[in-house]
Structure formats: C-alpha cells, structure tokens
Design an enzyme around this catalytic site. Sequence first.
Site, PDB file in Angstrom:
ATOM      1  N   ARG A 228       0.764  -1.314  -0.002  1.00  0.00           N
ATOM      2  CA  ARG A 228      -0.035  -0.013  -0.126  1.00  0.00           C
ATOM      3  C   ARG A 228       1.026   1.194   0.221  1.00  0.00           C
ATOM      4  O   ARG A 228       0.513   2.317  -0.699  1.00  0.00           O
ATOM      5  CB  ARG A 228      -0.932  -0.070   1.213  1.00  0.00           C
ATOM      6  CG  ARG A 228      -1.999  -1.003   0.920  1.00  0.00           C
ATOM      7  CD  ARG A 228      -3.149  -0.870   2.315  1.00  0.00           C
ATOM      8  NE  ARG A 228      -2.688  -1.534   3.444  1.00  0.00           N
ATOM      9  CZ  ARG A 228      -3.008  -2.615   3.829  1.00  0.00           C
ATOM     10  NH1 ARG A 228      -3.900  -3.648   3.178  1.00  0.00           N
ATOM     11  NH2 ARG A 228      -2.694  -3.120   5.097  1.00  0.00           N
ATOM     12  N   PHE A 244     -11.668  -4.270  -5.999  1.00  0.00           N
ATOM     13  CA  PHE A 244     -11.625  -5.211  -4.795  1.00  0.00           C
ATOM     14  C   PHE A 244     -11.203  -4.418  -3.651  1.00  0.00           C
ATOM     15  O   PHE A 244     -10.115  -4.763  -3.019  1.00  0.00           O
ATOM     16  CB  PHE A 244     -11.091  -6.321  -5.271  1.00  0.00           C
ATOM     17  CG  PHE A 244     -11.165  -7.017  -6.394  1.00  0.00           C
ATOM     18  CD1 PHE A 244     -12.454  -7.988  -6.421  1.00  0.00           C
ATOM     19  CD2 PHE A 244     -10.385  -7.031  -7.541  1.00  0.00           C
ATOM     20  CE1 PHE A 244     -12.518  -8.763  -7.668  1.00  0.00           C
ATOM     21  CE2 PHE A 244     -10.743  -7.651  -8.753  1.00  0.00           C
ATOM     22  CZ  PHE A 244     -12.119  -8.525  -8.778  1.00  0.00           C
ATOM     23  N   ASP A 266     -15.983  -2.447  -4.791  1.00  0.00           N
ATOM     24  CA  ASP A 266     -16.109  -3.821  -4.048  1.00  0.00           C
ATOM     25  C   ASP A 266     -17.795  -4.407  -4.171  1.00  0.00           C
ATOM     26  O   ASP A 266     -18.776  -3.553  -4.002  1.00  0.00           O
ATOM     27  CB  ASP A 266     -15.618  -3.846  -2.739  1.00  0.00           C
ATOM     28  CG  ASP A 266     -15.195  -5.215  -2.184  1.00  0.00           C
ATOM     29  OD1 ASP A 266     -14.039  -5.475  -2.270  1.00  0.00           O
ATOM     30  OD2 ASP A 266     -16.089  -5.924  -1.800  1.00  0.00           O
ATOM     31  N   ASP A 315      -6.770  -5.845  -6.366  1.00  0.00           N
ATOM     32  CA  ASP A 315      -6.367  -6.702  -5.079  1.00  0.00           C
ATOM     33  C   ASP A 315      -7.728  -7.513  -4.760  1.00  0.00           C
ATOM     34  O   ASP A 315      -8.336  -7.551  -3.828  1.00  0.00           O
ATOM     35  CB  ASP A 315      -6.182  -5.760  -4.060  1.00  0.00           C
ATOM     36  CG  ASP A 315      -5.802  -6.145  -2.641  1.00  0.00           C
ATOM     37  OD1 ASP A 315      -5.285  -7.515  -2.685  1.00  0.00           O
ATOM     38  OD2 ASP A 315      -6.112  -5.729  -1.881  1.00  0.00           O
ATOM     39  N   CYS A 355      -3.392 -13.485  -3.766  1.00  0.00           N
ATOM     40  CA  CYS A 355      -2.921 -13.696  -2.462  1.00  0.00           C
ATOM     41  C   CYS A 355      -3.293 -15.007  -2.118  1.00  0.00           C
ATOM     42  O   CYS A 355      -3.477 -15.691  -1.167  1.00  0.00           O
ATOM     43  CB  CYS A 355      -3.854 -13.049  -1.482  1.00  0.00           C
ATOM     44  SG  CYS A 355      -5.728 -13.206  -1.804  1.00  0.00           S
TER      45      CYS A 355
END
Length: 414
Positions: A228, A244, A266, A315, A355
């Site tokens: 970030r 996201f 989102d 993300d 992730c």
Amino acid sequence: MEKDIAALKRDTDLAGPAKAVLKKGEGRSLKAGGMWIYDNEISEVRGEFEDGDILSVEDFDGYFMGYGFINSASKIRIRMLSRRQEGKITPAFLERRVYDCWAYRKSVIDTASCRLIFGEADFLPGLVVDKFSDVLVVESLALGIDRLKIFLLESLKKTLAADGIFIRGIYERSDAKVRLQEGMERFKGFIGAPFDTKVEILENGVRYQVDVKEGQKTGFFLDQKNNRAAIQKLCPGKKVLDCFTHTGSFALNAGIAGAASVLGVDASELGIAQARENAGLNGLEDKVSFICADVFEFLPELEKKGESYDVVILDPPAFTKSRQATKNAVKGYREINLRGMKLVKDGGFLATCSCSHFMEQELFAKTIKEAARGARKRLRQVEFCTQAPDHPILWAAEESYYLKFYIFQVVSER
C-alpha cells in the site's frame, strides 16, 4: 489443558511417550525443511496418545526427525514444532518461541499494528495472532496449538508488557472452515472480558476503523502494508481506480498521497460502508468515492464508457484455495488483468496481486503476460513484492508464501 500448563514447572516436558514412524522413502518435504507430515507418510504410531498431543517423529530407520502435534482427524497428521533432539518441549520453550516472534517483528516492521505470530513460519503451527493497536485477534486452526492457545496468549501479553505495551482485550476469530477438517468446531468470541470490537489503527499515515468481530479474517489485511505504501508515490495528482477495495485500504493510500480522484469498487456492501467510514476518518470524502458492484461486470462497463485511469489497482480475494481449482482461477486472474490494463492510460500504472498460495509466482506472471497480449499492451515492471515481513516466508514451507504483488507501467504497442 491450558490451566494445567500454566501451573507446570517451566522445565516440565510436554511431549508424550508416543512416537510416529515414517514410511521408507516418505517425509521428503519434512526433510527439506517443511512443517507438515501427511497421513499417508506415516508407517505407525507407537505408544498411546490423544489427538492434540505432542510426540516425537522418527524416520523408518530410527533417525530422530523432531517433535510435533498429532491429529488423527486431519490429513495433515503431524504439524512440526521443533527439530531439536536435545531440547524438551517445555513451558519455557514455548515462552521463548513467543519472545522470538516479538523480537523478530521489532527488527523488521512498525509494530503499532502487525501480525505477531504467523503459524508455521514462526514455528507455532496453526496459530495466527494479529495486533491492532492495543487489541489482539487470534485465529487457531490446529488442535494441538488450540490446547496451548491460552498459555501462548498469556506469554505474549507478558512479553509485550515488558516493553511497555499493554493489551486491553483479545478476540478470537477461529471461524474458518478449515477447523472442521481438523475435527474442531468453528468459534468466534471474546477471550476474557468483552470490549469495543471496533479499533482505530494508523498505517502509512492512513487511519482505519478495524472491525475485529465482523471484518474479514482477523478484521484487516495487514500483509499488504508495504505494498500500500508503494503505490503512494504513483498517485499524486492522478486519477485512480481501486478494484476489490474491501475497506478502502489502497484507495485511501492513493487519496492520502494526493490523488486528484479515487474510485474504489467492491461487491461487499459491508466493505463499502466501512470504506466510506474510513474515508471520512481521513477527511477524504471529497476525492475518494466508493461504489458497490461486481468488478468483473463493472470493468467492461467503464471500458464501454471510454473511461481511463492513471493508476489501476487489482487486489482480488483468492480465486483458488485448492490446487484442483487453479485452472479456473487462472481464467479469473487473466480476465481482470486484461480488463484492468485496457483502462490504464498510455504510460500509466497497474498494480496487481494474487493472495492465493496455489497461484504460484511463475504461473501468476505467465497469466499477466497472457492478459497483456490480449489487451495489446506492453508491460514494464516497476516493482515486485510479497507479503509484509511480519508475515515471514519460511523456505521449504510452501504454504507460508502466498502474496505476489506487481507494479507495472502499461504502454501501448509501439
């Protein structure tokens, strides 16, 4: 069990007399430094034991391999705790493990809010502890560590107190489905006295309200802290799209860095509500806005409208949590990266990540390359990062490496 441990002498051996013996030719991952032994790798267990007990592990020829927790209900039959033959597993040994976790964090990261214990990578398998200001959030995912949980948390509180850091409350988020695979019930609730579960933290100059009770996982994704911060230098005066966005973390970093405008997207209404609250907390309501929408549907709509951005951030949640589902995950990653690249102005920037542990770095890079070809874009790599160092990657323990983060400059075919 926890009370019994607390009452024991510091040099009392917690390992039982039982012994697990590996099959000939098995335990290759363990011998390479891994932390798990699967059910089909074990020839026999000699001696009596209860699930959750600590026992010793030997190779087929009697060679000592270490100590670990056993659970006959799990395919991960043994989770290793120590390789040292000469060292007993004592309360003092566990206290030292906890101290080592804290000493490491103090050396590598700002500890105002950070992950204090990261399971296997900290040699405390199945245990995750996050610190949000003066609150701890614990996730216990394995039976053996669950039996030691209270003792370890008390040790952690004492360790922090020795540095003048006092914890006002602990909340448990052991509500992941993986507990069912360990023969354990899912649990969510206070450990000790109740407290306000909305906690304000400060990270990279951005303030957040973290909801440790209702937020995803332990309430906030600390693993992207450095990533970030990395996007801040790209954003001053720029038009930014954060896909996201969850509770708005990348969007708010863009805003605090001086972006001209930021749009966060989102599909979670709860996440968007929290993101708007966080924008207000930072005085960014005028230039950071949020919309609740499905990113896969929203990006093509932006493209049809002729929208473009200086910086696009992707993300997404993990598209796969098993090796079997990786093929479909590749399609998802390829699609959002292709759509994201098409929305980046010529010479602008794309930040993109995965992730998922099963989306390995080489495969993720290959997928991005295919997306660039489909979007007819050229990529110049600016940066590659992984998870923040409070989520250490233990080599040979592949499960500890999951986050891959790229920043690219996106240019048209030339």
